[in-house]
Design a protein around this motif. Sequence first.
Motif, PDB file in Angstrom:
ATOM      1  N   VAL A 136      67.383 -35.979  -9.690  1.00 33.00           N
ATOM      2  CA  VAL A 136      67.530 -36.917 -10.739  1.00 33.00           C
ATOM      3  C   VAL A 136      66.654 -36.594 -11.637  1.00 33.00           C
ATOM      4  N   GLU A 194      77.496 -41.731 -10.838  1.00 25.67           N
ATOM      5  CA  GLU A 194      76.196 -41.431 -10.949  1.00 25.67           C
ATOM      6  C   GLU A 194      75.529 -40.174 -10.387  1.00 25.67           C
ATOM      7  N   THR A 238      76.487 -43.647 -15.415  1.00 31.31           N
ATOM      8  CA  THR A 238      75.194 -44.067 -15.822  1.00 31.31           C
ATOM      9  C   THR A 238      74.540 -43.306 -16.988  1.00 31.31           C
ATOM     10  N   THR A 257      65.945 -36.988 -16.364  1.00 37.66           N
ATOM     11  CA  THR A 257      66.225 -37.993 -17.432  1.00 37.66           C
ATOM     12  C   THR A 257      66.740 -37.306 -18.824  1.00 37.66           C
ATOM     13  N   LEU A 317      70.586 -40.656 -17.447  1.00 38.83           N
ATOM     14  CA  LEU A 317      70.303 -39.836 -16.171  1.00 38.83           C
ATOM     15  C   LEU A 317      71.059 -38.421 -16.329  1.00 38.83           C
ATOM     16  N   SER A 339      66.014 -44.711 -12.531  1.00 34.94           N
ATOM     17  CA  SER A 339      67.421 -44.648 -12.362  1.00 34.94           C
ATOM     18  C   SER A 339      68.112 -45.842 -11.693  1.00 34.94           C
TER      19      SER A 339
END
Length: 392
Positions: free
Chosen positions: A143, A92, A132, A145, A135, A67
Amino acid sequence: MRVVAKFGGTSLGSGDRINRAADSIADAVAQGHEIAVVASAMGNTTDELLDEIEFEADDPDRAEIVSMGERTSVRMLKAALSSRGVEAVFVEPGSGRWPIYTDGHGEVDAERTKAAVAELAAELGDVVPVITGFLAEDDEGNVTTLGRGGSDTTAVMLGNYIDADEVVIVTDVEGVMTGDPHVVEGARNVGKISVDELRNLSFRGAEVVAPSALSYKDETLDVRVVHYQHGDLLAGGTDIIGEFENLIDMREEPLACLTVAGRAIRNQPGILADLSTALGDSDINIDAAASGMDSITFYVDEDVAERAENILHREVIDGESLSSVTVDDEVAAIRVTGGELPNQPGVIRNFVDPLSDAHINIHDLITSATSVAVFVDWDDREETLEIVQRQF
């Protein structure tokens, strides 16, 4: 106009390119448009970070590491926008404005994501969020993906959920090209292309828009691909038109199945072309074709089967590597077409298992990136259609 602009890694690959991106965003804001920005990692940062993980890392740690590419990009782009007098904020995972969430299976949590996106959308016009791409965040705040091409998915998903007028994918090609400009001479831009065409190309190696992203495009959302050097977010490039439609279709007329056998014909260039050309020159349409190591099968309208058999027989007589042609009449074709098919694990079993349980023999199963066609006896067509409809 409300626009989501996604900048790929190549379009943010240097300070000069970040300046270009910031200029194009600032120009659109100055014209009174509401802009949300999705940023990929600069250049090849994600791949470089993955290459450096030469130790055992669990999924949460791996996601946090990769990330960092996107986290850097949004900070760089936000700073470039601020220097131009644009009110911008980077967004983010973990931040109060974060909009993309996944569930316990790693899939997008649509309900929670839509609610968070609505809050973000309410600020558009007052601020430019720089988000972002790639993510997401799970229920526990980790986090996660969205997989390869995830920044495209982020952009088109956001465009759909915030009711944007357009999503602009900024990349290193002049829209969709007739061929790879790095390989073929004279490649030119395609002004328009359908989502079905593009998704088939994407699944076969064209790196323009991630196939997973296109499933979020609906008829009302415009999606366009432009080159980062173009400098104008609101013009140029290639328009991606239409939307995926899940469709189950049964051919109304029976087909004939013509099979040409030969010795290792798959390894002999030109045979498929010769046979197809012979049928085409006689105005015989090929509904579908399949090949094996020692055979090629054509499906044509049953009422032209005899003529097709004679044409293919002449090719067998003239061809040293071909041995015979056979015909099987009264074949039915049932097709399922849908943009989500490639993302459904076990989709072939969804055809095969229930048909097997019903003792229905499958002549052929032919797949493409967005469709599956099953060929059965004509007398089994209604039961097959009913089974397929239940499954899909």
